[in-house]
Write a protein that holds these residues in place. Structure first.
Motif, PDB file in Angstrom:
ATOM      1  N   GLN A  11       0.800  -1.217   0.000  1.00  0.00           N
ATOM      2  CA  GLN A  11       0.000   0.000   0.000  1.00  0.00           C
ATOM      3  C   GLN A  11       0.837   1.273   0.000  1.00  0.00           C
ATOM      4  N   ALA A  12       2.147   1.134  -0.189  1.00  0.00           N
ATOM      5  CA  ALA A  12       2.998   2.317  -0.323  1.00  0.00           C
ATOM      6  C   ALA A  12       2.596   3.072  -1.596  1.00  0.00           C
ATOM      7  N   VAL A  13       2.738   4.383  -1.574  1.00  0.00           N
ATOM      8  CA  VAL A  13       2.452   5.212  -2.743  1.00  0.00           C
ATOM      9  C   VAL A  13       3.702   5.205  -3.617  1.00  0.00           C
ATOM     10  N   VAL A  14       3.589   4.640  -4.827  1.00  0.00           N
ATOM     11  CA  VAL A  14       4.749   4.468  -5.714  1.00  0.00           C
ATOM     12  C   VAL A  14       4.753   5.549  -6.780  1.00  0.00           C
ATOM     13  N   GLU A  15       5.920   6.193  -6.941  1.00  0.00           N
ATOM     14  CA  GLU A  15       6.126   7.193  -7.991  1.00  0.00           C
ATOM     15  C   GLU A  15       7.254   6.709  -8.893  1.00  0.00           C
ATOM     16  N   PRO A  16       6.929   6.122 -10.058  1.00  0.00           N
ATOM     17  CA  PRO A  16       7.986   5.706 -10.991  1.00  0.00           C
ATOM     18  C   PRO A  16       8.766   6.930 -11.499  1.00  0.00           C
ATOM     19  N   GLN A  17      10.062   6.752 -11.666  1.00  0.00           N
ATOM     20  CA  GLN A  17      10.942   7.793 -12.191  1.00  0.00           C
ATOM     21  C   GLN A  17      11.747   7.192 -13.339  1.00  0.00           C
ATOM     22  N   ASP A  18      12.309   8.009 -14.212  1.00  0.00           N
ATOM     23  CA  ASP A  18      13.113   7.447 -15.298  1.00  0.00           C
ATOM     24  C   ASP A  18      14.423   6.857 -14.782  1.00  0.00           C
ATOM     25  N   TRP A  19      14.804   7.174 -13.567  1.00  0.00           N
ATOM     26  CA  TRP A  19      16.038   6.668 -12.956  1.00  0.00           C
ATOM     27  C   TRP A  19      15.784   5.544 -11.947  1.00  0.00           C
ATOM     28  N   GLY A  20      14.515   5.296 -11.617  1.00  0.00           N
ATOM     29  CA  GLY A  20      14.169   4.288 -10.609  1.00  0.00           C
ATOM     30  C   GLY A  20      12.760   4.515 -10.100  1.00  0.00           C
ATOM     31  N   ARG A  21      12.592   4.588  -8.774  1.00  0.00           N
ATOM     32  CA  ARG A  21      11.266   4.869  -8.219  1.00  0.00           C
ATOM     33  C   ARG A  21      11.376   5.375  -6.783  1.00  0.00           C
ATOM     34  N   LEU A  22      10.334   6.091  -6.383  1.00  0.00           N
ATOM     35  CA  LEU A  22      10.148   6.523  -5.002  1.00  0.00           C
ATOM     36  C   LEU A  22       8.916   5.813  -4.468  1.00  0.00           C
ATOM     37  N   GLU A  23       8.984   5.354  -3.234  1.00  0.00           N
ATOM     38  CA  GLU A  23       7.858   4.708  -2.572  1.00  0.00           C
ATOM     39  C   GLU A  23       7.659   5.402  -1.237  1.00  0.00           C
ATOM     40  N   TRP A  24       6.449   5.867  -0.983  1.00  0.00           N
ATOM     41  CA  TRP A  24       6.154   6.617   0.233  1.00  0.00           C
ATOM     42  C   TRP A  24       5.295   5.792   1.168  1.00  0.00           C
ATOM     43  N   MET A  25       5.721   5.696   2.423  1.00  0.00           N
ATOM     44  CA  MET A  25       4.984   4.946   3.442  1.00  0.00           C
ATOM     45  C   MET A  25       4.374   5.844   4.514  1.00  0.00           C
ATOM     46  N   VAL A  26       4.989   7.012   4.741  1.00  0.00           N
ATOM     47  CA  VAL A  26       4.530   7.931   5.784  1.00  0.00           C
ATOM     48  C   VAL A  26       4.625   9.350   5.237  1.00  0.00           C
ATOM     49  N   SER A  27       3.535  10.111   5.350  1.00  0.00           N
ATOM     50  CA  SER A  27       3.572  11.524   4.946  1.00  0.00           C
ATOM     51  C   SER A  27       2.254  12.193   5.299  1.00  0.00           C
ATOM     52  N   GLY A  28       2.256  13.504   5.199  1.00  0.00           N
ATOM     53  CA  GLY A  28       1.018  14.241   5.384  1.00  0.00           C
ATOM     54  C   GLY A  28       0.014  13.911   4.294  1.00  0.00           C
ATOM     55  N   ALA A  29       0.489  13.767   3.053  1.00  0.00           N
ATOM     56  CA  ALA A  29      -0.411  13.459   1.932  1.00  0.00           C
ATOM     57  C   ALA A  29      -1.093  12.103   2.120  1.00  0.00           C
ATOM     58  N   ILE A  30      -0.359  11.136   2.653  1.00  0.00           N
ATOM     59  CA  ILE A  30      -0.945   9.823   2.920  1.00  0.00           C
ATOM     60  C   ILE A  30      -1.907   9.919   4.102  1.00  0.00           C
ATOM     61  N   GLY A  31      -1.601  10.838   5.019  1.00  0.00           N
ATOM     62  CA  GLY A  31      -2.489  11.077   6.152  1.00  0.00           C
ATOM     63  C   GLY A  31      -2.099  10.354   7.425  1.00  0.00           C
ATOM     64  N   ASN A  32      -0.862   9.820   7.479  1.00  0.00           N
ATOM     65  CA  ASN A  32      -0.483   9.086   8.683  1.00  0.00           C
ATOM     66  C   ASN A  32       0.614   9.769   9.501  1.00  0.00           C
ATOM     67  N   SER A  33       0.962  11.009   9.155  1.00  0.00           N
ATOM     68  CA  SER A  33       1.900  11.769   9.994  1.00  0.00           C
ATOM     69  C   SER A  33       1.697  13.262   9.765  1.00  0.00           C
ATOM     70  N   ASP A  34       1.837  14.011  10.835  1.00  0.00           N
ATOM     71  CA  ASP A  34       1.831  15.464  10.696  1.00  0.00           C
ATOM     72  C   ASP A  34       3.186  16.052  11.077  1.00  0.00           C
ATOM     73  N   THR A  35       4.218  15.194  11.137  1.00  0.00           N
ATOM     74  CA  THR A  35       5.548  15.681  11.501  1.00  0.00           C
ATOM     75  C   THR A  35       6.676  15.216  10.590  1.00  0.00           C
ATOM     76  N   MET A  36       6.448  14.179   9.735  1.00  0.00           N
ATOM     77  CA  MET A  36       7.562  13.694   8.928  1.00  0.00           C
ATOM     78  C   MET A  36       7.082  12.960   7.681  1.00  0.00           C
ATOM     79  N   THR A  37       8.046  12.671   6.802  1.00  0.00           N
ATOM     80  CA  THR A  37       7.839  11.872   5.592  1.00  0.00           C
ATOM     81  C   THR A  37       8.889  10.779   5.587  1.00  0.00           C
ATOM     82  N   VAL A  38       8.479   9.542   5.279  1.00  0.00           N
ATOM     83  CA  VAL A  38       9.410   8.414   5.207  1.00  0.00           C
ATOM     84  C   VAL A  38       9.126   7.642   3.928  1.00  0.00           C
TER      85      VAL A  38
END
Length: 119
Positions: A11-38
């Protein structure tokens, strides 16, 4: 999900990139933290993410596997599994995979809403 809680692997938010990818598990946008992004960053062999900086937060990058050259300001720093770097807000940086396998990096930011300039 609200503040806190489990983010299952699939359920990580995946952002494909031309060099690889970013996967987000914790962030304000996901709604599970108001202090950090992981997240997790994967850089394919011979590729690099573009030079960039974060005007609103510090970043900590930890190499899980692979080998990278990390540009931090004017310095080039070789990094491999187990190495960790602290990147101050506003410092231009990027990572280049110099190995033959994907480089996997854990990344954490001191804000729930990281800003990126130059990417």
């Amino acid at each position: 999900m609200g503040r806190g809680g489990l983010t299952p692997f699939d359920q990580a938010v995946v952002e494909p990139q031309d060099w690889g990818r970013l996967e987000w598990m914790v962030s304000g946008a996901i709604g599970n933290s108001d202090t950090m992004t992981v997240g997790r960053c994967t850089i394919e062999p011979g590729r690099q993410n573009p030079p960039h900086y974060h005007p609103n937060c510090d970043e900590v990058l930890h190499v899980i596997s692979g080998t990278i050259d990390h540009r931090l300001g004017e310095s080039q720093l070789p990094m491999s599994a187990g190495d960790t770097i602290s990147i101050p807000a506003g410092t231009v940086h990027n990572a280049r995979n110099v190995g033959s396998e994907p480089a996997v990096l854990m990344i954490a930011f001191s804000t729930p809403d990281r800003k990126v300039v130059g990417e």
